[in-house]
Design a protein around this motif. Structure first.
Motif, PDB file in Angstrom:
ATOM      1  N   LEU A  96       0.838  -1.192   0.000  1.00 25.63           N
ATOM      2  CA  LEU A  96       0.000   0.000   0.000  1.00 25.63           C
ATOM      3  C   LEU A  96       0.873   1.241   0.000  1.00 25.63           C
ATOM      4  N   PRO A  97       0.516   2.254  -0.765  1.00 27.44           N
ATOM      5  CA  PRO A  97       1.309   3.480  -0.749  1.00 27.44           C
ATOM      6  C   PRO A  97       1.111   4.243   0.551  1.00 27.44           C
ATOM      7  N   THR A  98       2.122   4.984   0.928  1.00 20.46           N
ATOM      8  CA  THR A  98       2.011   5.883   2.076  1.00 20.46           C
ATOM      9  C   THR A  98       1.484   7.224   1.599  1.00 20.46           C
ATOM     10  N   VAL A  99       0.439   7.695   2.253  1.00 21.07           N
ATOM     11  CA  VAL A  99      -0.186   8.965   1.859  1.00 21.07           C
ATOM     12  C   VAL A  99      -0.202   9.907   3.047  1.00 21.07           C
ATOM     13  N   ASP A 100      -0.328  11.190   2.743  1.00 17.44           N
ATOM     14  CA  ASP A 100      -0.469  12.182   3.809  1.00 17.44           C
ATOM     15  C   ASP A 100      -1.869  12.094   4.397  1.00 17.44           C
ATOM     16  N   VAL A 101      -1.937  12.199   5.715  1.00 15.70           N
ATOM     17  CA  VAL A 101      -3.221  12.126   6.410  1.00 15.70           C
ATOM     18  C   VAL A 101      -3.433  13.439   7.143  1.00 15.70           C
ATOM     19  N   ASP A 102      -4.537  14.109   6.831  1.00 12.20           N
ATOM     20  CA  ASP A 102      -4.806  15.385   7.494  1.00 12.20           C
ATOM     21  C   ASP A 102      -5.179  15.150   8.953  1.00 12.20           C
ATOM     22  N   VAL A 103      -5.076  16.200   9.748  1.00 15.06           N
ATOM     23  CA  VAL A 103      -5.236  16.052  11.198  1.00 15.06           C
ATOM     24  C   VAL A 103      -6.649  15.645  11.581  1.00 15.06           C
ATOM     25  N   VAL A 104      -7.642  16.059  10.797  1.00 17.78           N
ATOM     26  CA  VAL A 104      -9.015  15.688  11.121  1.00 17.78           C
ATOM     27  C   VAL A 104      -9.219  14.186  10.907  1.00 17.78           C
ATOM     28  N   LEU A 156     -10.111  11.259  13.624  1.00 16.13           N
ATOM     29  CA  LEU A 156     -11.247  10.353  13.466  1.00 16.13           C
ATOM     30  C   LEU A 156     -10.811   8.893  13.572  1.00 16.13           C
ATOM     31  N   VAL A 157      -9.705   8.558  12.925  1.00 12.49           N
ATOM     32  CA  VAL A 157      -9.211   7.182  12.987  1.00 12.49           C
ATOM     33  C   VAL A 157      -8.807   6.826  14.411  1.00 12.49           C
ATOM     34  N   GLU A 158      -8.083   7.726  15.053  1.00 11.49           N
ATOM     35  CA  GLU A 158      -7.618   7.454  16.419  1.00 11.49           C
ATOM     36  C   GLU A 158      -8.783   7.202  17.362  1.00 11.49           C
ATOM     37  N   ASN A 159      -9.780   8.042  17.320  1.00 11.18           N
ATOM     38  CA  ASN A 159     -10.906   7.897  18.242  1.00 11.18           C
ATOM     39  C   ASN A 159     -11.810   6.732  17.863  1.00 11.18           C
ATOM     40  N   ALA A 160     -11.891   6.422  16.580  1.00 11.94           N
ATOM     41  CA  ALA A 160     -12.655   5.239  16.177  1.00 11.94           C
ATOM     42  C   ALA A 160     -11.994   3.970  16.714  1.00 11.94           C
ATOM     43  N   LEU A 161     -10.670   3.918  16.666  1.00 12.77           N
ATOM     44  CA  LEU A 161      -9.965   2.758  17.210  1.00 12.77           C
ATOM     45  C   LEU A 161     -10.087   2.695  18.720  1.00 12.77           C
ATOM     46  N   THR A 218      -5.024   5.173   3.316  1.00 12.84           N
ATOM     47  CA  THR A 218      -5.156   6.246   4.316  1.00 12.84           C
ATOM     48  C   THR A 218      -5.187   5.665   5.722  1.00 12.84           C
ATOM     49  N   TYR A 219      -5.890   4.543   5.893  1.00 11.71           N
ATOM     50  CA  TYR A 219      -5.980   3.941   7.220  1.00 11.71           C
ATOM     51  C   TYR A 219      -4.605   3.516   7.722  1.00 11.71           C
ATOM     52  N   THR A 220      -3.860   2.765   6.921  1.00 10.27           N
ATOM     53  CA  THR A 220      -2.549   2.296   7.394  1.00 10.27           C
ATOM     54  C   THR A 220      -1.565   3.450   7.547  1.00 10.27           C
ATOM     55  N   SER A 221      -1.684   4.460   6.719  1.00 19.80           N
ATOM     56  CA  SER A 221      -0.831   5.643   6.880  1.00 19.80           C
ATOM     57  C   SER A 221      -1.170   6.380   8.169  1.00 19.80           C
ATOM     58  N   ALA A 222      -2.453   6.387   8.538  1.00 22.19           N
ATOM     59  CA  ALA A 222      -2.857   7.002   9.815  1.00 22.19           C
ATOM     60  C   ALA A 222      -2.238   6.245  10.987  1.00 22.19           C
ATOM     61  N   LEU A 223      -2.212   4.906  10.898  1.00 21.48           N
ATOM     62  CA  LEU A 223      -1.576   4.132  11.959  1.00 21.48           C
ATOM     63  C   LEU A 223      -0.099   4.487  12.067  1.00 21.48           C
ATOM     64  N   ASP A 224       0.569   4.612  10.921  1.00 19.55           N
ATOM     65  CA  ASP A 224       1.984   4.997  10.941  1.00 19.55           C
ATOM     66  C   ASP A 224       2.167   6.353  11.611  1.00 19.55           C
ATOM     67  N   ALA A 225       1.255   7.271  11.331  1.00 22.78           N
ATOM     68  CA  ALA A 225       1.358   8.610  11.920  1.00 22.78           C
ATOM     69  C   ALA A 225       1.152   8.565  13.432  1.00 22.78           C
ATOM     70  N   LEU A 226       0.212   7.737  13.889  1.00 21.68           N
ATOM     71  CA  LEU A 226      -0.019   7.606  15.328  1.00 21.68           C
ATOM     72  C   LEU A 226       1.191   6.992  16.018  1.00 21.68           C
ATOM     73  N   LEU A 227       1.788   5.988  15.400  1.00 18.42           N
ATOM     74  CA  LEU A 227       2.970   5.367  15.980  1.00 18.42           C
ATOM     75  C   LEU A 227       4.142   6.346  15.986  1.00 18.42           C
ATOM     76  N   ASP A 228       4.293   7.101  14.909  1.00 18.58           N
ATOM     77  CA  ASP A 228       5.388   8.070  14.835  1.00 18.58           C
ATOM     78  C   ASP A 228       5.205   9.187  15.859  1.00 18.58           C
TER      79      ASP A 228
END
Length: 623
Positions: free
Chosen positions: A12-20, A24-29, A215-225
């Protein structure tokens, strides 16, 4: 090493994920993690899971790194030790710490691991383990206090596919359930674990469908980073480069007469990274207190403590792991050799947090917590009804005790609380409805919390009156050593257990014992331990001490530990208080100790039988 089967093999490609979107992903998880809990609580049958919530969920990224969860399992280590393929619809199960890299730490914990697929590829993992109230073995509840090997502790399930491509292996499950005393409980609890993981899987798939898997997996990468960067800054703020800090605490005994076991942890920061080193700890225990701890769990515990104490706004995850190296010596308390017994590892789990607290406090006393209720003591009661409509029917209770939380920089420690924030007490009404016992008392014990500017939480005395003949078992600690106070605070009180027999005699019990026969009318007093105090007791508001006397949390005699003179109604004598505080201040060092563990260990051992009614344990020896 597990072989992952995927039909979509393009990365999957890595994409930029906006803060909103990230929020949303963080709180959904986060919500999915709590939904996992609720699904399990509503389907489990055992009181340990259904009522007390002795379970721990996790949602991971495609590599198994935890993004949200509670604590206590490592999917990467499980996958490293699983031999075979994993494909969509598979559900994996194990209860063998030695076969999963200590992703779990004793056989009572049944670990379910489920791959999360979306459009033919792994996008994450859902996992959960729960403490089964019984897994067979030689004692009810499967936690024999004299066990020397894991073979005595019940059925040990190697990692295998409970479901293969969505189909349940009914024969394997039938064999497993044939080994346990409460198969209906185990089946329901296991179904709940699987259902909870399935719920998490659906929520992750919904997020992928909504935002796209990239976008989902890129969001996970951003949360981990984000967690990595936050921890990197925290480490540099709290610990000096090149400096080594060490702290030592104890497990009082191992259940078979040896102790105390020395638990030593050292921390050194080297640039951006820290090394956590358990060298110097006692050797592997003869009894079942060994805590076979996984290196990733050490990192997780360290992160929980650092982030919760230093910056609680951060949602901790596994992103910071590259910043923490771990050294655990072989054949030690922390890494015993197979087939060492492990059932009582709960004391070691809790003591890890005391060790981290002691390390952090050396660099910044304002971040320092005292030692507290760093365990999950167990009480078990079982037997057959002797009369009435249920005559001959088997009953079995497993429950977790509560105690005193330590005094903290922000205030007093709560009285009668669990070590784990998500655990709750089994209601007395539930116990009395489903078991042949009566709860005569469930109350805090005054003066058991260490005195301090911020008082340590009090212990509890739960008095169980038994209505049927049966046997009981106890797993507890801190009956010998004290929960230490900090920054001038006093230690908390030790725990103790005894039975008031129906014939009028009193029987003192050790903190770890099983197969104790009880008769109708016998009353067990299960008294836990208190939390250490924080700060100078003479600086505590006298009127607050008086209020606690009125509330029964502190006695009039105990108020004198704070330099407060009052009557049994809590009315403070201001002049006498000033005089007593001046007298106490004159008789102590100008600089109060950072740590107060009570008398030296040699003195504690010399006075053990006189003070506790129990013989002193023998020094541990290497096996």
């Amino acid at each position: 090493m597990a072989q992952i089967i995927q039909t979509a093999t393009e990365p999957l490609p890595t994409v930029d994920v906006d803060v909103v979107t990230l929020d949303l992903v963080e709180n959904a998880l986060r919500n999915a993690r709590y939904e996992m809990d609720e699904v399990l609580f509503r389907t489990a049958l055992s009181p340990g899971i259904r009522e007390q919530h002795d379970e721990f969920p996790l949602i991971g990224d495609p590599e198994g790194k935890m993004v949200v969860g509670q604590f206590g399992l490592s999917i990467p280590d499980f996958l490293e030790n699983f031999s075979g393929t994993i494909e969509e619809g598979d559900v994996l199960l194990t209860s063998d710490p030695y076969s999963c890299g200590a992703a779990i730490s004793h056989a009572n914990d049944w670990l379910v691991v489920m791959p999360v697929y979306f459009e033919g590829r792994i996008v994450g993992w859902a996992s959960m383990f729960g403490h089964m109230s019984d897994v067979g073995g030689k004692t009810p509840a499967s936690m024999p206090t004299d066990a020397r090997t894991i073979y005595e502790e019940g059925v040990v399930i190697p990692p295998f596919k409970l479901y293969k491509a969505g189909v349940l292996d009914e024969d394997a499950l039938r064999i497993i359930l044939n080994q346990v005393r409460k198969p209906d409980w185990n089946r329901a609890d296991l179904n709940g674990l699987v259902a909870a993981c399935s719920t998490a899987s659906r929520r992750v798939q919904e997020l992928c469908a909504r935002f796209g898997a990239d976008t989902y997996t890129s969001a996970l990468d951003a949360l981990l980073d984000r967690n990595y960067r936050a921890m990197k800054a925290l480490l540099q703020m709290v610990f000096k480069d090149g400096e080594t800090l060490s702290f030592t605490d104890y497990i009082c005994d191992d259940g078979v007469g040896y102790g105390p076991y020395e638990l030593k942890l050292s921390l050194t920061r080297n640039g951006d990274k820290v090394l956590l080193d358990f060298t110097g700890s006692s050797p592997q225990a003869k009894g079942p207190i060994n805590y076979f701890i996984n290196e990733n769990l050490v990192r997780m515990f360290f992160g929980i403590y650092m982030i919760t104490v230093a910056d609680p706004q951060i949602l901790w995850n596994d992103g910071f792991y590259p910043l923490v190296d771990v050294e655990i010596p072989e054949d030690s308390f922390w890494k015993p050799k197979f087939p060492a017994a492990l059932n009582a590892r709960n004391h070691g789990i809790g003591r890890v947090f005391d060790l981290f607290g002691g390390l952090l406090g050396q660099t910044n006393p304002d971040l320092l917590n005292a030692a507290g209720f760093s365990s999950s003591p167990h009480f078990m009661y079982s037997g057959n009804y002797s009369e009435g409509e249920r005559k001959g029917e088997w009953f079995q209770l497993y429950s977790i005790g509560f105690g005193g939380i330590p005094g903290r920089p922000i205030g007093d420690g709560p009285d009668g609380h669990s070590l784990w924030p998500s655990f709750v007490n089994i209601p007395c009404e539930y116990l009395e409805s489903y078991y042949p016992l009566r709860v005569e008392a469930w109350e805090t014990v005054s003066d058991t919390g260490g005195a301090g500017l911020h008082r340590g939480g009090n212990a509890v005395d739960v008095a169980y009156r038994f209505l049927e003949p049966g046997t009981i078992a106890i797993h507890d600690d801190r009956w010998l050593t004290y929960p230490w106070g900090v920054n001038g605070g006093d230690p908390g009180a030790r725990g103790r257990k005894w039975i008031d027999r129906v014939d009028g005699t009193k029987e003192i019990l050790p903190s770890k014992i099983h197969d104790v026969a009880v008769a109708p009318g016998d009353v067990l007093h299960f008294v836990t331990w208190g939390g250490g105090g924080w700060g100078d007791p003479l600086a505590r508001d006298p009127e607050l001490v008086g209020l606690e006397v009125r509330r029964g949390l502190v006695s009039a005699d105990g108020a004198r530990r704070y330099g407060v003179v009052c009557d049994d109604a809590g009315t403070v004598d201001a002049d006498a208080t000033s005089a007593l505080r001046a007298e106490l201040s004159a008789g102590r060092p100008e600089v109060l100790p950072t740590f107060n563990s009570g008398p030296p260990l040699e003195e504690i051992l010399a006075r053990c039988e006189e003070e506790t009614g129990l013989p002193a344990p023998k020094p541990p020896v290497a096996l």
